[in-house]
Design a protein around this motif. Structure first.
Motif, PDB file in Angstrom:
ATOM      1  N   ASP A  35       4.296  -4.292   6.213  1.00  0.00           N
ATOM      2  CA  ASP A  35       4.952  -5.818   5.770  1.00  0.00           C
ATOM      3  C   ASP A  35       4.162  -6.293   4.620  1.00  0.00           C
ATOM      4  O   ASP A  35       4.673  -6.634   3.679  1.00  0.00           O
ATOM      5  N   GLU A  36       2.659  -6.022   4.512  1.00  0.00           N
ATOM      6  CA  GLU A  36       1.953  -6.567   3.675  1.00  0.00           C
ATOM      7  C   GLU A  36       2.112  -5.707   2.404  1.00  0.00           C
ATOM      8  O   GLU A  36       2.261  -6.188   1.089  1.00  0.00           O
ATOM      9  N   SER A  39       5.139  -6.969   0.635  1.00  0.00           N
ATOM     10  CA  SER A  39       5.124  -8.177  -0.200  1.00  0.00           C
ATOM     11  C   SER A  39       4.203  -8.173  -1.480  1.00  0.00           C
ATOM     12  O   SER A  39       4.160  -8.825  -2.279  1.00  0.00           O
ATOM     13  N   GLN A  43       6.747  -5.536  -4.303  1.00  0.00           N
ATOM     14  CA  GLN A  43       7.118  -6.678  -4.984  1.00  0.00           C
ATOM     15  C   GLN A  43       6.799  -6.544  -6.300  1.00  0.00           C
ATOM     16  O   GLN A  43       7.617  -6.681  -7.148  1.00  0.00           O
TER      17      GLN A  43
END
Length: 129
Positions: A35-36, A39, A43
């Motif tokens: 998830d990190e 992001s 991204q």
């Protein structure tokens, strides 16, 4: 070391040999993006024009060049890098256009390998343009 005996001949192969791997061995080493990472790393990739495909965990981008020669030169540069890192894109080419999809089949989705290759691809496109 792995020892393989074939017709009474022993062949010793180091497990680190990049051309000797199985899907199970690769999957154990390659993880989906956390998830990190999604992001941050993903991204940044999306901000560079890549888009996440709606039907699978993959990224996609379209490139356009002056002519077929430039497009093919770009594809050649990417192919050499992809082969070196053993991570190959899905792509489609018509004349001066190249469409690329990246996903890591060994982990069933996006991995750091896709982010790294996307960065290389973007840099290669900039050098040709």
């Amino acid at each position: 070391m792995l020892t393989v005996t074939v017709l009474s001949c022993a062949l010793r192969l180091p497990l680190s040999n990049p051309h000797f791997h199985t899907t199970a061995m690769s999957a154990a080493k390659i993880a989906k993006l956390s998830d990190e990472q999604r992001s941050t790393d993903l991204q940044q990739t999306l901000e560079a024009g890549w888009v996440v495909q709606s039907d699978r965990d993959a990224i996609y981008k379209e490139f356009s060049f002056k002519d077929f020669n430039e497009a093919f030169g770009f594809m050649t540069r990417v192919a050499l890098k992809a082969d070196k890192v053993d991570h190959h894109p899905e792509w489609f080419n018509v004349y001066n256009r190249v469409n690329i999809t990246l996903s890591t089949h060994d982990c069933g989705g996006l991995s750091k390998r896709d982010i790294d290759l996307a960065k290389f691809i973007d840099d290669a496109a900039k050098k040709i343009a």
